[in-house]
Scaffold this motif. Structure first.
Motif, PDB file in Angstrom:
ATOM      1  N   UNK A   1       8.541   0.514   7.739  1.00 18.35           N
ATOM      2  CA  UNK A   1       9.074   1.079   6.293  1.00 18.35           C
ATOM      3  C   UNK A   1       9.205   0.061   5.321  1.00 18.35           C
ATOM      4  N   UNK A   2       9.764  -1.016   5.614  1.00 15.94           N
ATOM      5  CA  UNK A   2       9.769  -2.207   4.781  1.00 15.94           C
ATOM      6  C   UNK A   2       8.197  -2.403   4.225  1.00 15.94           C
ATOM      7  N   UNK A   3       7.223  -2.608   5.371  1.00 13.19           N
ATOM      8  CA  UNK A   3       5.964  -2.912   4.721  1.00 13.19           C
ATOM      9  C   UNK A   3       5.255  -1.747   4.083  1.00 13.19           C
ATOM     10  N   UNK A   4       5.613  -0.451   4.226  1.00 13.56           N
ATOM     11  CA  UNK A   4       5.184   0.553   3.428  1.00 13.56           C
ATOM     12  C   UNK A   4       5.782   0.681   2.056  1.00 13.56           C
TER      13      UNK A   4
ATOM     14  N   UNK B   1       7.269  -1.915   0.424  1.00 13.39           N
ATOM     15  CA  UNK B   1       7.454  -2.803  -0.668  1.00 13.39           C
ATOM     16  C   UNK B   1       5.936  -3.813  -0.632  1.00 13.39           C
ATOM     17  N   UNK B   2       5.153  -3.883   0.809  1.00 14.94           N
ATOM     18  CA  UNK B   2       4.068  -4.738   0.915  1.00 14.94           C
ATOM     19  C   UNK B   2       2.836  -4.000   0.290  1.00 14.94           C
ATOM     20  N   UNK B   3       2.742  -2.732   0.609  1.00 11.21           N
ATOM     21  CA  UNK B   3       1.451  -2.054   0.338  1.00 11.21           C
ATOM     22  C   UNK B   3       1.329  -1.768  -1.130  1.00 11.21           C
ATOM     23  N   UNK B   4       2.522  -1.296  -1.913  1.00 11.73           N
ATOM     24  CA  UNK B   4       2.316  -1.336  -3.318  1.00 11.73           C
ATOM     25  C   UNK B   4       1.971  -2.634  -4.049  1.00 11.73           C
ATOM     26  N   UNK B   5       2.379  -3.704  -3.270  1.00 11.12           N
ATOM     27  CA  UNK B   5       2.225  -4.939  -4.056  1.00 11.12           C
ATOM     28  C   UNK B   5       0.674  -5.467  -3.883  1.00 11.12           C
ATOM     29  N   UNK B   6       0.061  -4.925  -2.631  1.00 12.04           N
ATOM     30  CA  UNK B   6      -1.150  -5.191  -2.229  1.00 12.04           C
ATOM     31  C   UNK B   6      -2.224  -4.416  -3.308  1.00 12.04           C
ATOM     32  N   UNK B   7      -1.619  -3.146  -3.672  1.00 13.20           N
ATOM     33  CA  UNK B   7      -2.567  -2.289  -4.502  1.00 13.20           C
ATOM     34  C   UNK B   7      -2.217  -2.469  -5.832  1.00 13.20           C
ATOM     35  N   UNK B   8      -1.274  -3.025  -6.161  1.00 13.74           N
ATOM     36  CA  UNK B   8      -0.922  -3.442  -7.591  1.00 13.74           C
ATOM     37  C   UNK B   8      -1.842  -4.992  -7.748  1.00 13.74           C
TER      38      UNK B   8
ATOM     39  N   UNK C   1       6.534   1.642  -6.488  1.00 15.05           N
ATOM     40  CA  UNK C   1       7.008   1.529  -5.304  1.00 15.05           C
ATOM     41  C   UNK C   1       8.129   2.870  -4.961  1.00 15.05           C
ATOM     42  N   UNK C   2       8.824   3.339  -6.026  1.00 22.08           N
ATOM     43  CA  UNK C   2       9.428   4.534  -5.303  1.00 22.08           C
ATOM     44  C   UNK C   2       8.597   5.757  -4.649  1.00 22.08           C
ATOM     45  N   UNK C   3       7.357   5.835  -5.054  1.00 28.50           N
ATOM     46  CA  UNK C   3       6.559   6.799  -4.324  1.00 28.50           C
ATOM     47  C   UNK C   3       6.295   6.445  -3.092  1.00 28.50           C
ATOM     48  N   UNK C   4       5.929   5.178  -2.907  1.00 29.89           N
ATOM     49  CA  UNK C   4       6.011   4.770  -1.464  1.00 29.89           C
ATOM     50  C   UNK C   4       7.370   5.106  -0.587  1.00 29.89           C
ATOM     51  N   UNK C   5       8.395   4.543  -1.281  1.00 27.11           N
ATOM     52  CA  UNK C   5       9.658   4.955  -0.465  1.00 27.11           C
ATOM     53  C   UNK C   5       9.846   6.448  -0.270  1.00 27.11           C
ATOM     54  N   UNK C   6       9.558   7.199  -1.126  1.00 25.01           N
ATOM     55  CA  UNK C   6       9.758   8.779  -1.026  1.00 25.01           C
ATOM     56  C   UNK C   6       8.841   8.985   0.020  1.00 25.01           C
TER      57      UNK C   6
END
Length: 264
Positions: free
Chosen positions: A46-49, A51-58, A16-21
Motif C-alpha cells: 500500500x505504501x508503494x501504491x 507514495x511511490x507510484x504517483x512520484x514516478x508518474x509525476x 497522491x490522494x487518488x492513489x490512497x483512495x
C-alpha cells in the motif's frame, strides 16, 4: 526552476490522494470479496501504491513537460502531456466504482441470505453506498464535466463540486472516526479515566487541606524529601508535591483487600 519544482510538487501531492483512495477501495474489496487473500497483502504494498507510484508518474510528466511544453512555468494545460497524470487518476476512479458496486452487491447478497427485513436491507445498502462514495473519491466521477449548457446552472455545478471536494475529508472523518463504535468506546474510556483521576486528586486535596480534626506539621531532610506528621504519626516520605495522605493509603488498602477477596 523553483516555479517548476513547486508545480511538480503540487501535481504530486494533488494526485497522491487518488492513489490512497484506490488503496482504500482495494483493501475493502480484498477483505469483503477475497477474504482469504487478506494476509497476503503487506503494508509496504500500500505504501508503494500510495507514495511511490504517483512520484514516478509525476517525474515522467515533469520530464516530458520540460522537453515539449517548457513554458509558463508548466501552467499551460497541454492535453497530450497532462494525460500522463490524468489517465491513471481516471483509471483509479473507475476501479473504485467497480469496487463499490461489487462490495454493495456482496453486502446485499449476504443480507438476503440472512432473511432480514426488506426495509432493513435497503437501509443498510443505502448507508453503505453513502459511506463508500466519499471514501473512494467517487464525487470526482460525478463532477468530471458539467452536463448543462446554461451559465447559471454551470456556476451552481462548480460551487457544488467545490463544496463536495473540499469536505470529502470531513465526511470520511465523520463516518469512519467520529461515528465509529470502537473509536467512541476508546474515547469514552479515556474521558472516564480522566474524570476519575480528577475526582481522586480533588478528594486528596480536600483531605489534606480541609480536614480540621488533626493538626499537621512538615519536616524535610537533606535530599529534598518531605514527611507529614499527623497526630504524632509520621506518614510515608515522598518527594515534594507528591504527599501521600492517610485517606489515599486507606483507599489503596481497601482496593488491595477487595482484589484479594475476589481472587480467593
Amino acid at each position: 526552476w523553483i516555479c517548476k519544482l513547486l508545480m511538480a510538487a503540487t501535481t504530486y501531492f494533488h494526485t497522491c490522494p487518488f492513489y490512497w483512495m484506490f488503496v482504500e477501495g482495494l483493501y475493502l474489496f480484498t477483505i469483503v470479496v477475497w477474504a482469504f487473500s487478506t494476509q497476503k497483502l503487506r503494508l509496504w504494498y500500500y505504501l508503494v501504491i500510495g507514495w511511490v507510484v504517483p512520484f514516478v508518474v509525476t517525474a515522467i510528466w515533469a520530464a516530458i513537460k520540460d522537453n515539449f511544453e517548457n513554458a509558463q512555468c508548466w501552467l499551460h494545460t497541454g492535453y497530450h502531456v497532462d494525460y500522463i497524470v490524468h489517465a491513471p487518476v481516471l483509471a483509479l476512479l473507475t476501479s473504485n466504482v467497480f469496487f463499490m458496486v461489487t462490495i454493495i452487491w456482496v453486502l446485499v447478497t449476504k443480507m438476503k441470505a440472512s432473511n432480514s427485513l426488506e426495509t432493513r436491507q435497503t437501509r443498510k445498502a443505502v448507508k453503505a453506498t453513502v459511506v463508500l462514495v466519499p471514501l473512494l473519491g467517487l464525487t470526482y466521477v460525478m463532477f468530471l464535466r458539467s452536463p448543462f449548457d446554461d451559465e447559471t446552472v454551470n456556476i451552481l455545478f462548480q460551487h457544488a463540486n467545490a463544496v463536495l471536494q473540499s469536505s470529502q475529508g470531513l465526511f470520511v472523518a465523520i463516518f469512519y472516526c467520529f461515528l465509529n463504535g470502537e473509536v467512541r468506546s476508546v474515547l469514552r474510556q479515556k474521558l472516564n479515566s480522566l474524570q476519575d483521576s480528577r475526582s481522586l486528586s480533588r478528594y486528596t486535596k480536600t483531605t489534606i487541606y480541609g480536614s480540621p480534626r488533626r493538626s499537621s506539621s512538615y519536616t524535610a531532610n537533606g535530599n529534598g524529601k518531605i514527611g507529614v506528621f499527623k497526630g504524632g504519626t509520621l506518614m510515608k516520605i515522598t518527594h515534594v508535591g507528591e504527599l501521600e495522605t492517610e485517606a489515599s493509603v486507606m483507599m489503596m488498602d481497601k482496593i488491595e483487600h477487595t482484589v484479594e477477596v475476589s481472587a480467593a
